[in-house]
Design an enzyme around this catalytic site. Sequence first.
Site, PDB file in Angstrom:
ATOM      1  N   TRP B 192       0.853  -1.188   0.000  1.00 53.34           N
ATOM      2  CA  TRP B 192       0.000   0.000   0.000  1.00 53.34           C
ATOM      3  C   TRP B 192       0.882   1.229   0.000  1.00 53.34           C
ATOM      4  O   TRP B 192       1.827   1.335   0.787  1.00 53.34           O
ATOM      5  CB  TRP B 192      -0.876  -0.034   1.258  1.00 53.34           C
ATOM      6  CG  TRP B 192      -1.812   1.121   1.432  1.00 53.34           C
ATOM      7  CD1 TRP B 192      -2.653   1.645   0.488  1.00 53.34           C
ATOM      8  CD2 TRP B 192      -2.029   1.870   2.627  1.00 53.34           C
ATOM      9  NE1 TRP B 192      -3.368   2.668   1.034  1.00 53.34           N
ATOM     10  CE2 TRP B 192      -3.008   2.829   2.348  1.00 53.34           C
ATOM     11  CE3 TRP B 192      -1.483   1.811   3.921  1.00 53.34           C
ATOM     12  CZ2 TRP B 192      -3.472   3.728   3.304  1.00 53.34           C
ATOM     13  CZ3 TRP B 192      -1.949   2.708   4.867  1.00 53.34           C
ATOM     14  CH2 TRP B 192      -2.928   3.663   4.549  1.00 53.34           C
ATOM     15  N   ASP B 273      -0.300  -5.567   9.354  1.00 52.71           N
ATOM     16  CA  ASP B 273      -1.303  -4.551   9.019  1.00 52.71           C
ATOM     17  C   ASP B 273      -2.577  -5.318   8.678  1.00 52.71           C
ATOM     18  O   ASP B 273      -2.631  -6.014   7.657  1.00 52.71           O
ATOM     19  CB  ASP B 273      -0.833  -3.712   7.828  1.00 52.71           C
ATOM     20  CG  ASP B 273      -1.806  -2.581   7.493  1.00 52.71           C
ATOM     21  OD1 ASP B 273      -1.530  -1.825   6.560  1.00 52.71           O
ATOM     22  OD2 ASP B 273      -2.859  -2.465   8.173  1.00 52.71           O
ATOM     23  N   LYS B 309     -12.935  -0.630   6.308  1.00 50.93           N
ATOM     24  CA  LYS B 309     -13.600  -1.443   5.290  1.00 50.93           C
ATOM     25  C   LYS B 309     -14.611  -2.388   5.895  1.00 50.93           C
ATOM     26  O   LYS B 309     -15.752  -2.459   5.436  1.00 50.93           O
ATOM     27  CB  LYS B 309     -12.606  -2.266   4.476  1.00 50.93           C
ATOM     28  CG  LYS B 309     -11.233  -1.679   4.266  1.00 50.93           C
ATOM     29  CD  LYS B 309     -11.191  -0.431   3.393  1.00 50.93           C
ATOM     30  CE  LYS B 309      -9.794  -0.071   3.028  1.00 50.93           C
ATOM     31  NZ  LYS B 309      -9.045   0.676   4.043  1.00 50.93           N
TER      32      LYS B 309
END
Lengths: 467, 464
Positions: B192, B273, B309
């Site tokens: 990311w 993560d 999310k």
Amino acid sequence: MIMVVMWRYFNGRTARRFVSTCSGHGWWDKVRVAPKNPIVSVNESFLADPFPHKVNLAMGTYRDDNGKPFTPQCFGDAEAKINRYTLEETNSSEVSSKFVMESVKLAYGNDSFVVREGLYAGVPALSGTGACRLFAEFQRNFYPDSLIHLPDPTWPNHHNIWRQAQIPVKTFHYYDPDTKGLDFDALINDIKNAPDSSIFLLHPCAHNPTGVDSTEEQWREISYQFKVKNHFPFFDMAYQGFSSGDLDKDAAALRIFVEDGHLVGCAQSFAKNMGLFGHKVGCLSVLTRDIKQAAAVKSQLQHIAHSMYSSPPIHGILLVTMILSDPNMKEQWKKEMKIMANRIRAMRTTLHRNLEDLDSSFNWEHITNQVFGVVILHICCFTFCLRKQIMTLVHVPNSGWHVLFSGLAPDQVRHLEKLFHIYMSPDGRIRYAYVEKIGNQFFSHGRCDTKQCKLFGKCNSSSYKNQ
Amino acid sequence: MASAVLSIATQCVSPNASSLSINETHKGKAKLGGSTLRFSKSSGRISMTVAVNVSRFEGIPMAPPDPILGVSEAFRADTNDVKLNLGVGAYRTEELQPYVLNVVKKVYVLSLMAENLMLERGDNKEYLPIEGLAAFNKATAELLLGADNPAIKEQRVATVQGLSGTGSLRLGAALIERYFPGSKVLISAPTWGNHKNIFNDARVPWSEYRYYDPRTVGLDFEGMIEDIKAAPEGTFVLLHGCAHNPTGIDPTPEQWEKIADVIQQKNHIPFFDVAYQGFASGSLDEDAASVRLFVARGMEVLVAQSYSKNLGLYAERIGAMNVISSSSESATRVKSQLKRLARPMYSNPPVHGARIVANVVGTPVLFDEWKAEMEMMAGRIKNVRQKLYDSISSKDKSGKDWSFILKQIGMFSYTGLNKNQSDNMTNKWHVYMTKDGRISLAGLSLAKCEYLADAIIDSYHNVS
């Protein structure tokens, strides 16, 4: 140590595996316990104290006459309006832009040319702390060798913020303990003696922790000296509206500088004046020469924010935007803020009067002279005497609403805590939003029985010197 | 960069000049070609300074636009009917609308009612403690590790509420910078985009380990292991717990075991993560398997979590930084330092999102409902993957193996398209995606799979 682990594969197959742990090289062995946040730990002690008449002057938020936290009514109305969670994440940036515009109008004035012409880079921030931190990181990126000049004293977290951003701190004279007022001459000297183009942090109103503010004339002089030296003024405005009750008046210092042509920076917090503490709503604005520069600076600030938390939490932003952009709500908010500010003023008057009544040999004028006043050592003597009279539960706010520099030493603070269940910040800072009852009840007693008072030897009052 | 300050007349400055000037200063202003003249009188003499309004920000360039968010902007500007936004990793319904989870709506209504009660008590808007909402911290650690995890029972988990994934990662990075100065973080190639920004701004050095193999459009496992082995002892290794962003390629369970082996051998610290727990497989527990594996081995682990999310709470900024350590005493110390790092960043975290998560996870009925919605969302993505794969396979006669679409997991898919091909997707087909060939399947509907298949085939074969 050997651990046996059964491992079940998530798509249905099973396997067993025996694994051994390594003998546990502790990565965190070298991590020490951080010093406890002094205000938080005082609050914890207060909560744990069973004494029914305990008093907390260290921490808290604004409380009304009944000791209840006061949330402006307009706030509840705004919440009711957001009664459906319809927010799309793609609208966040639109809401944020609107929020910034309203914040900037509030700070610089609705008709300010900087607002009209768009001569500012503004980003939402995580309340006052977040705004200061964004600026500190921005300062470091573009002026890596610069210092920050902080007033002495200032909100302690200012030191943490700039230190964490790896910017060295220098302090400038501010508070004069002899007069319990502003040491203006020394302040001006420090401004003049600082190297050209230094970066200063200023409190435009309701200086935290002293409550001592400059007059308008003094601000004009400061602004002039800044021009001469080409210093950069960064304003931390956490109490707009709270100081005098008037939003425009409280932003006067900022606007004087802007009028004089300074391109200022400003951190705004909506924690106190809108009671939105937990929502972390604030704004950082930096004035620029033109809109092209504004876009560049804004992009850099957004970049810094992006690697810290990506984007700010939307709920508080929605509330503030709603309140500021709706004329009725805004009016309602202004009224409620005036009520809060007036109440504090009334409390100070009461406190002053009570102190005068108790000991008219001493000059208590400073309590009402300044915005928030300063209570000195003597209050500890009075409160000792009034131990039995302490009937008041006082909730105490967080940094700055109404800050009193008592001048009490740590052992005296502990004494107050142990004997009188009065809690305050270990450095003797008293913040109170609600001392009307203190005013009435603390000071109805007579003289201090100094045989009981363990600290009379340190008491400065001439009345007690010979006892 | 200095501003030009011209002193036209010297100022007479005496020690008392400042106090004199307050009383005697006659201030006037005149415009002089864009700058402002100030006149002031002190000690009887008039002096003037001209401050030219040269900003000290002259040298500040425009920051590069964010590659991902820039895609959405371009999409919005596009007026073509067939446009498709596969840029941002935000879940969309089949109708390509943002989705607010039913549980969140319920909690929102309930919390509004509760807030009315709380308004009377007045404690609903006040500052959270620096470490955040206690109920949230408890819920999030249990969700990650399982409520009966020994690490939790033994109080070896330090949890601090953070500002979603980014904020939590930044706290972790700050901890590394302070207590492991000079230590590096290994991040996957690719990863990311914001990972690099976060570690750069936190002044933590990083380097990459091989991850994506463009030949197989899969995991370069050998390369990954080699690079982790080659790193100096005590390196932090950033791992995606599930649904790797941007590739969608996750290690298999056997591969996770081997990764854990080599990390243990080299005394590295795993830093997870976890942004998609529940979104990858549809099961919250299965998606946490990798983290739980490491913890079960007794390793000390950092884990950043996000609820953007899986609870659709993007704008609320809710997440957590967890440090699982070898003793409760150590966890206490670490937590205190995380708090100390949070204080000069934002003092204390925002309350709203924390309440929502705590309510959802802490209320069994809502929690079950959330799990069901999670399965539904992950299920939709799986269906879309299948449909896309079927469409491409039936249309493309070149024999290219498109099965990676099915093997990949989570919101994202690395299509293997290069920059030119990705540009073609946008310019010709109005399909918006990131330049690295990543598409967000969450932004795809079943109805548009055929169209997308055409676009991909065209871009892959006809553009180089």
